[in-house]
Design a protein around this motif. Structure first.
Motif, PDB file in Angstrom:
ATOM      1  N   GLU A  37     127.384  40.986  21.700  1.00  0.00           N
ATOM      2  CA  GLU A  37     128.618  40.349  21.277  1.00  0.00           C
ATOM      3  C   GLU A  37     128.513  38.872  21.642  1.00  0.00           C
ATOM      4  O   GLU A  37     128.455  38.516  22.819  1.00  0.00           O
ATOM      5  N   VAL A  38     128.480  38.031  20.630  1.00  0.00           N
ATOM      6  CA  VAL A  38     128.199  36.607  20.826  1.00  0.00           C
ATOM      7  C   VAL A  38     129.408  35.777  20.416  1.00  0.00           C
ATOM      8  O   VAL A  38     129.989  35.982  19.352  1.00  0.00           O
ATOM      9  N   ARG A  39     129.747  34.827  21.276  1.00  0.00           N
ATOM     10  CA  ARG A  39     130.758  33.830  20.934  1.00  0.00           C
ATOM     11  C   ARG A  39     130.171  32.450  21.165  1.00  0.00           C
ATOM     12  O   ARG A  39     129.387  32.249  22.100  1.00  0.00           O
ATOM     13  N   LEU A  40     130.575  31.513  20.319  1.00  0.00           N
ATOM     14  CA  LEU A  40     130.099  30.141  20.411  1.00  0.00           C
ATOM     15  C   LEU A  40     131.191  29.239  20.952  1.00  0.00           C
ATOM     16  O   LEU A  40     132.357  29.349  20.546  1.00  0.00           O
ATOM     17  N   LEU A  41     130.812  28.334  21.847  1.00  0.00           N
ATOM     18  CA  LEU A  41     131.705  27.291  22.338  1.00  0.00           C
ATOM     19  C   LEU A  41     130.987  25.968  22.109  1.00  0.00           C
ATOM     20  O   LEU A  41     129.915  25.727  22.679  1.00  0.00           O
ATOM     21  N   VAL A  42     131.560  25.116  21.259  1.00  0.00           N
ATOM     22  CA  VAL A  42     130.873  23.894  20.847  1.00  0.00           C
ATOM     23  C   VAL A  42     131.819  22.703  20.918  1.00  0.00           C
ATOM     24  O   VAL A  42     133.042  22.860  21.004  1.00  0.00           O
ATOM     25  N   SER A  43     131.234  21.528  20.833  1.00  0.00           N
ATOM     26  CA  SER A  43     132.034  20.308  20.764  1.00  0.00           C
ATOM     27  C   SER A  43     132.277  19.864  19.330  1.00  0.00           C
ATOM     28  O   SER A  43     133.188  19.096  19.064  1.00  0.00           O
ATOM     29  N   ASN A  44     131.446  20.324  18.406  1.00  0.00           N
ATOM     30  CA  ASN A  44     131.567  19.917  17.008  1.00  0.00           C
ATOM     31  C   ASN A  44     131.483  21.157  16.127  1.00  0.00           C
ATOM     32  O   ASN A  44     130.418  21.765  16.002  1.00  0.00           O
ATOM     33  N   PRO A  48     128.546  22.330   6.659  1.00  0.00           N
ATOM     34  CA  PRO A  48     128.679  23.171   5.469  1.00  0.00           C
ATOM     35  C   PRO A  48     128.152  24.591   5.620  1.00  0.00           C
ATOM     36  O   PRO A  48     128.282  25.392   4.699  1.00  0.00           O
ATOM     37  N   CYS A  49     127.534  24.917   6.768  1.00  0.00           N
ATOM     38  CA  CYS A  49     126.917  26.235   6.956  1.00  0.00           C
ATOM     39  C   CYS A  49     127.519  26.928   8.174  1.00  0.00           C
ATOM     40  O   CYS A  49     126.889  26.951   9.245  1.00  0.00           O
ATOM     41  N   PRO A  50     128.724  27.481   8.074  1.00  0.00           N
ATOM     42  CA  PRO A  50     129.338  28.132   9.236  1.00  0.00           C
ATOM     43  C   PRO A  50     128.485  29.292   9.723  1.00  0.00           C
ATOM     44  O   PRO A  50     127.802  29.955   8.935  1.00  0.00           O
ATOM     45  N   PRO A  51     128.515  29.561  11.033  1.00  0.00           N
ATOM     46  CA  PRO A  51     127.600  30.559  11.600  1.00  0.00           C
ATOM     47  C   PRO A  51     128.009  32.005  11.369  1.00  0.00           C
ATOM     48  O   PRO A  51     127.213  32.909  11.623  1.00  0.00           O
ATOM     49  N   GLY A  52     129.243  32.260  10.939  1.00  0.00           N
ATOM     50  CA  GLY A  52     129.672  33.637  10.744  1.00  0.00           C
ATOM     51  C   GLY A  52     129.948  34.369  12.038  1.00  0.00           C
ATOM     52  O   GLY A  52     129.949  35.599  12.074  1.00  0.00           O
ATOM     53  N   LEU A  53     130.167  33.631  13.119  1.00  0.00           N
ATOM     54  CA  LEU A  53     130.493  34.198  14.418  1.00  0.00           C
ATOM     55  C   LEU A  53     131.763  33.536  14.937  1.00  0.00           C
ATOM     56  O   LEU A  53     132.208  32.509  14.411  1.00  0.00           O
ATOM     57  N   SER A  54     132.326  34.096  15.994  1.00  0.00           N
ATOM     58  CA  SER A  54     133.504  33.497  16.605  1.00  0.00           C
ATOM     59  C   SER A  54     133.127  32.153  17.234  1.00  0.00           C
ATOM     60  O   SER A  54     132.211  32.074  18.042  1.00  0.00           O
ATOM     61  N   VAL A  55     133.850  31.081  16.845  1.00  0.00           N
ATOM     62  CA  VAL A  55     133.552  29.734  17.325  1.00  0.00           C
ATOM     63  C   VAL A  55     134.812  29.107  17.901  1.00  0.00           C
ATOM     64  O   VAL A  55     135.854  29.063  17.245  1.00  0.00           O
ATOM     65  N   ALA A  56     134.717  28.615  19.129  1.00  0.00           N
ATOM     66  CA  ALA A  56     135.785  27.823  19.744  1.00  0.00           C
ATOM     67  C   ALA A  56     135.263  26.404  19.911  1.00  0.00           C
ATOM     68  O   ALA A  56     134.090  26.196  20.209  1.00  0.00           O
ATOM     69  N   HIS A 130     134.348  14.158  28.895  1.00  0.00           N
ATOM     70  CA  HIS A 130     134.102  15.365  28.096  1.00  0.00           C
ATOM     71  C   HIS A 130     133.527  16.525  28.919  1.00  0.00           C
ATOM     72  O   HIS A 130     133.917  17.681  28.688  1.00  0.00           O
ATOM     73  N   PRO A 131     132.622  16.295  29.871  1.00  0.00           N
ATOM     74  CA  PRO A 131     132.137  17.420  30.677  1.00  0.00           C
ATOM     75  C   PRO A 131     133.259  18.161  31.399  1.00  0.00           C
ATOM     76  O   PRO A 131     133.179  19.386  31.566  1.00  0.00           O
ATOM     77  N   ILE A 132     134.293  17.441  31.813  1.00  0.00           N
ATOM     78  CA  ILE A 132     135.411  18.103  32.489  1.00  0.00           C
ATOM     79  C   ILE A 132     136.141  19.020  31.516  1.00  0.00           C
ATOM     80  O   ILE A 132     136.435  20.184  31.821  1.00  0.00           O
ATOM     81  N   ALA A 133     136.435  18.495  30.311  1.00  0.00           N
ATOM     82  CA  ALA A 133     137.134  19.301  29.311  1.00  0.00           C
ATOM     83  C   ALA A 133     136.302  20.511  28.900  1.00  0.00           C
ATOM     84  O   ALA A 133     136.822  21.626  28.760  1.00  0.00           O
ATOM     85  N   PHE A 134     134.996  20.308  28.725  1.00  0.00           N
ATOM     86  CA  PHE A 134     134.139  21.418  28.314  1.00  0.00           C
ATOM     87  C   PHE A 134     134.034  22.451  29.427  1.00  0.00           C
ATOM     88  O   PHE A 134     134.054  23.664  29.176  1.00  0.00           O
ATOM     89  N   GLY A 135     133.934  21.985  30.661  1.00  0.00           N
ATOM     90  CA  GLY A 135     133.866  22.911  31.783  1.00  0.00           C
ATOM     91  C   GLY A 135     135.107  23.770  31.895  1.00  0.00           C
ATOM     92  O   GLY A 135     135.029  24.971  32.209  1.00  0.00           O
ATOM     93  N   ARG A 136     136.268  23.183  31.660  1.00  0.00           N
ATOM     94  CA  ARG A 136     137.500  23.969  31.688  1.00  0.00           C
ATOM     95  C   ARG A 136     137.500  25.040  30.603  1.00  0.00           C
ATOM     96  O   ARG A 136     137.947  26.165  30.824  1.00  0.00           O
ATOM     97  N   ALA A 137     136.972  24.686  29.428  1.00  0.00           N
ATOM     98  CA  ALA A 137     136.894  25.672  28.347  1.00  0.00           C
ATOM     99  C   ALA A 137     135.951  26.816  28.708  1.00  0.00           C
ATOM    100  O   ALA A 137     136.216  27.983  28.407  1.00  0.00           O
ATOM    101  N   VAL A 138     134.834  26.486  29.356  1.00  0.00           N
ATOM    102  CA  VAL A 138     133.904  27.537  29.792  1.00  0.00           C
ATOM    103  C   VAL A 138     134.576  28.433  30.821  1.00  0.00           C
ATOM    104  O   VAL A 138     134.425  29.668  30.786  1.00  0.00           O
TER     105      VAL A 138
END
Length: 462
Positions: A37-44, A48-56, A130-138
């Motif tokens: 079960e894979v989820r993606l957490l990205v900044s961008n 045009p090519c969505p991954p077809g997985l859950s992306v935050a 940005h590292p602070i915001a990303f860390g909170r999301a993780v």
């Protein structure tokens, strides 16, 4: 198992067509295909090519436009329209001086306002905010999704995921760090302002810290692996996993004709192709110059450049200067999911990187050429001899030997039987790997090894 795939680099859109985006998306998809079960957490999250997985998404917010707007209001100037409406920012980009003053007429105050302060604000945002915001999301993902492993694509100064894992407790979740380049070296060496020195020092320390702290580092070449070990990472935790390919999508069995229809070319034309981003150091200009040596010797041959980028205009101009404007064709940017249908129309393909003292890449284009069953000519650079078997799955060419590349291509143009034989060998080698699915299995085994080592070590990774 539950796996969180992270990428805090806002220069890597998850749905993009550049190699970095393809790598991110392909590894996440391959881990999912293995049953995780894979989820993606990205900044961008664009592309045009969505991954077809859950992306935050954890979007970055540029500090300078807001600061610029406040300063302009204080000066009694109207705020830029984009700041008022939420549209595209009209604030000058770092390094751009507005109104184009005459050379030598730019004051220190103007440079400070339009160049130095925007660059400083962007680096503060990238390296500190940005590292602070990303860390909170993780941290939220660790609580809500409860991943059993975190697989992260390394991004410059992005310590958010590592920090969140450290706060969660040592040994709770293994951290697998994918490293594709020494970004501290690549990006800071290009900076030429007074900020470059302090930034280089800070970025280098953060890079080494991330490499040393990961439970496993997965890198794309032996040369890069040595650099990571030299930075202090435990060599026993470094794994070399070259870029792969989706051998089902990139296949010689795909319907042919799309590229020839796009370019208005008949079946009689022999197509010599190059795929990639038209960016410095990727070989686009070298390919056009190579065509200048090859095409005059083979009247039926045509050159095809598949891709777009900042050197697009430069390469088109070069083709005109060489008298090849009607024989070198440019597709412009192409979504990655369309690339296989274009590659299969080529008769041969080229990878001709410019000379580099420390070549540590793993060219994705070569893997995709091979999977499509193309006869390839590849410069003997980096790990090319591991990707291509000379005379069996392609031709390895000494890039420093004058005329060697052109002779190889002319020979391929004139010998369809050789092209067919090399193409069959190329497909066979591609099927043997590396593939994205095979790479995902290697990562899966490394995660399992971390858990086994924790049990053996009394709760700590090894």
């Amino acid at each position: 198992m539950r796996i969180l795939v992270c990428c805090a680099d806002w220069g890597v859109p998850v749905g993009g067509s550049a190699g970095s985006s393809v790598h991110l998306r392909a590894m996440a998809a391959a881990l999912s295909r293995l049953g995780h079960e894979v989820r993606l957490l990205v900044s961008n999250g664009a592309g045009p090519c969505p991954p077809g997985l859950s992306v935050a998404t954890v979007p970055h917010r540029r500090l300078w436009p807001a600061i610029f707007g406040l300063v302009e209001r204080a000066r009694g100037c109207p705020a830029p329209a984009a700041l008022e409406t939420g549209g595209v920012s009209t604030v000058p980009a770092p390094g751009a001086v507005t109104d184009a003053p005459a050379p030598g007429a730019v004051s220190l105050k103007t440079r400070l306002y339009y160049e130095t302060l925007p660059a400083l604000a962007d680096r503060v945002e990238e390296c500190l905010v940005h590292p602070i915001a990303f860390g909170r999301a993780v941290s939220r993902m660790l609580a809500d999704f409860a991943p059993e492993a975190v697989y992260e694509r390394y991004a410059l100064c992005q310590t958010g995921a590592a920090g969140a894992l450290a706060r969660a407790g040592e040994g709770r979740v293994p951290h697998i760090l994918e490293v594709n380049a020494s970004l501290a070296r690549e990006r800071t060496e290009k900076a030429d302002d007074w900020l470059a020195g302090p930034w280089r020092l800070f970025a280098g320390r953060q890079e080494a810290r991330l490499w040393r702290g990961a439970d496993r580092v997965v890198c794309v070449s032996e040369a890069l692996g040595r650099r990571i070990a030299e930075a202090g990472a435990d060599p026993d935790r470094v794994r070399v996993v070259p870029n792969g390919v989706d051998a089902e999508a990139f296949s010689p069995d795909r319907p042919k004709g799309a590229l020839r229809r796009l370019l208005g070319l008949g079946d009689g034309a022999v197509l010599i192709g190059w795929l990639g981003a038209l960016s410095p150091g990727r070989g686009a200009e070298e390919f056009v110059r190579l065509l200048g040596q090859t095409l005059p010797q083979v009247p039926q041959a045509r050159g095809v450049v598949i891709g777009g980028g900042p050197l697009d205009g430069t390469c088109r101009t070069l083709a005109r200067e060489l008298g090849l404007a009607d024989r070198v064709h440019f597709t412009g940017p192409v979504a990655h999911d369309r690339v296989p249908d274009l590659l299969v129309d080529l008769d041969m393909a080229v990878a001709c990187y410019p000379p580099q003292a420390d070549f540590y890449f793993s060219p994705m284009k070569v893997a995709e050429y091979l999977a499509c069953g193309l006869a390839v000519a590849v410069g003997r650079t980096g790990r090319a001899d591991q990707a291509v078997t000379d005379g069996v799955s392609g031709l390895l060419v000494d890039p420093d030997a004058p005329g060697a590349f052109a002779r190889a291509l002319v020979g391929l143009c004139r010998d369809p039987d050789l092209r067919a034989r090399l193409g069959a060998g190329a497909r066979e080698q591609a099927m043997a790997g590396p593939t994205w699915l095979g790479n995902a299995r290697l990562v899966e085994r490394e995660i399992e090894a971390c858990f086994e080592a924790r049990v053996a070590g009394g709760g700590k990774w090894a």
